[in-house]
Design an enzyme around this catalytic site. Sequence first.
Site, PDB file in Angstrom:
ATOM      1  N   ASP A   5       0.784  -1.266  -0.057  1.00  0.00           N
ATOM      2  CA  ASP A   5       0.130   0.148  -0.008  1.00  0.00           C
ATOM      3  C   ASP A   5       0.755   1.273   0.036  1.00  0.00           C
ATOM      4  OD1 ASP A   5       0.799  -0.486   2.607  1.00  0.00           O
ATOM      5  OD2 ASP A   5      -0.661   0.771   3.441  1.00  0.00           O
ATOM      6  N   GLU A   6       0.281   2.420  -0.401  1.00  0.00           N
ATOM      7  CA  GLU A   6       0.857   3.712  -0.328  1.00  0.00           C
ATOM      8  C   GLU A   6       2.102   3.800  -0.616  1.00  0.00           C
ATOM      9  OE1 GLU A   6      -2.132   5.335   3.386  1.00  0.00           O
ATOM     10  OE2 GLU A   6      -0.436   4.179   4.113  1.00  0.00           O
ATOM     11  N   TYR A   7       2.348   3.185  -2.058  1.00  0.00           N
ATOM     12  CA  TYR A   7       3.613   3.616  -2.432  1.00  0.00           C
ATOM     13  C   TYR A   7       3.623   5.122  -3.179  1.00  0.00           C
ATOM     14  CZ  TYR A   7       7.888   2.740  -5.476  1.00  0.00           C
ATOM     15  OH  TYR A   7       9.305   3.100  -5.725  1.00  0.00           O
TER      16      TYR A   7
END
Length: 537
Positions: free
Chosen positions: A335-337
Amino acid sequence: MLIVAVVVVTVGAGVSLGLLATGDDAGPAGSEQRRTAPGTSEAASPSAPEGRPSPAPSPTRSYPLSQAPRTIPAVRSHTAARGPGWRPEQGERVVVSDGELADEGRLIAGELGLTYAGEKDDVRAGDVRLALNDDEGADPESYTMTVRGGRVTISGPGEAGVFYGTRTLKQEVHGGGTAPEGVVRDEPAKPVRGFMLDIARKHFTADWIEDRVRELGDLKFNQLGLHFSDDQGFRIESDSHPEVVSRQHLTKAQVRKIVQLAAGRHITVVPEIDSPGHLGAVLAAHPDLQLRNVRGVATRGAIDISKGESAEIVDDLLNEYVDLFPGSQWHLGGDEYQALVVADPEASYPQLATAAREAHGAGATVADLATGWLNDRADTVRAHGRTVRAWNDGFFRNTSVQPDKEIQVAYWTGKEIGARVPVEYLRAGRRLINYNDEFLYYVLGEPQTFVYPTGERIYEQWTPRVVRGTVAVPEAYDDQILGGTFAVWCDLANAQTQAQVAAGIRMPLRATVQKLWDAGRPELSWAEFRALADRLS
């Protein structure tokens, strides 16, 4: 000759005080052998003097029909019967019909103050017998518990189900209560009943985690997630890369003890090393792998996935910890790269755009490169026989590279920019685990829009099909939703102590597992459920 015995029974769990007649003329209440309370006797009445008639028998009455046990989670089915029920007495035995149940037998014997007698074929008054049955095709977590004739038999097709039966028995007799006469038939609605703990942002002691394992086991949870790597810390000892480990951390010996304790309670520990984002603690020791944008500015927590060395270090860590966590499940994060939250990832991160084209063709994007990274990490873990999951925002729309079909979706939010609704994943045939941040996220300090979830709201409004927000997905997708996980995140680590966290999640955990065990409307009101939890604690 009619034999009359007076049996004194302590009232509890739907069993009433009564007088029990036994013998040829006894009727239903006396058709089974009963245990006798201390201070009473099952001996026949003294014979009358020779030549004089025997005295008339004492008045008798039948036991009322038993009531269903009160447990958390509630049992799915109880067939009532008449009888005194069962309660533990010193000197009574726990016996097993199958050697595989020795651990379950020893545990419940120790908890109830009974004697573990091992594999036995004989039958004694007061016995608790654990057995595996040959119910082919049944849910391996199902069980049947029969209380009859002053004895208890718990059977199931698998060890996990028998263990859950012992949890029901433990709750029934808690505080001097009585297991009611009759038959419990029970099984969970969902195979995934999880609790996830963020130990990366906040260090939790091994003792505290072990206490949670015991609590989870008694509540019939079967997964414990440990998110142990993030920007703020890397919290488990490492041999391959000791340089990434935070000062406060768990040793491998401590983790092995946690894993062993969990296994004894049929809880799988699910590790998570999040990547390619949330790797700040690793990058602090390897700044050369830090992702930087076109202006040379570091992107927080993000590793540069255009570099081969980035994959090497993450795979080193994944391979190292596989032996430490022998369970079947693994969380890849994903997630949330932060490279993918900017308006034009290809322009902001030209090295990623170049690597994407080289790996996946002329039209490939940074999202394709990130998807390829996720698939490669899944391959690393699956080589060890693990089933993998990733956060829903690690799956991207309109990519030429598709996430592997076997990666399960850990759906936590619909608030992220571009987040897809759960039905999109379900329609594509993916299996999904519900981490709904609207109900199941306990975020320390309540940052952004988070508020501490309440057990009452989960109990009254959430079900496993409520995956995003407050609206349930269509029932047709129910089988693809494997279950749910209540998560503690430590964004503001010092906002609560360990003790405050334990107190804060106490009722939400109980409400969550009630809905995962039986998604239907609970029989008890919230006030009754809370009072039951207080009584059982």
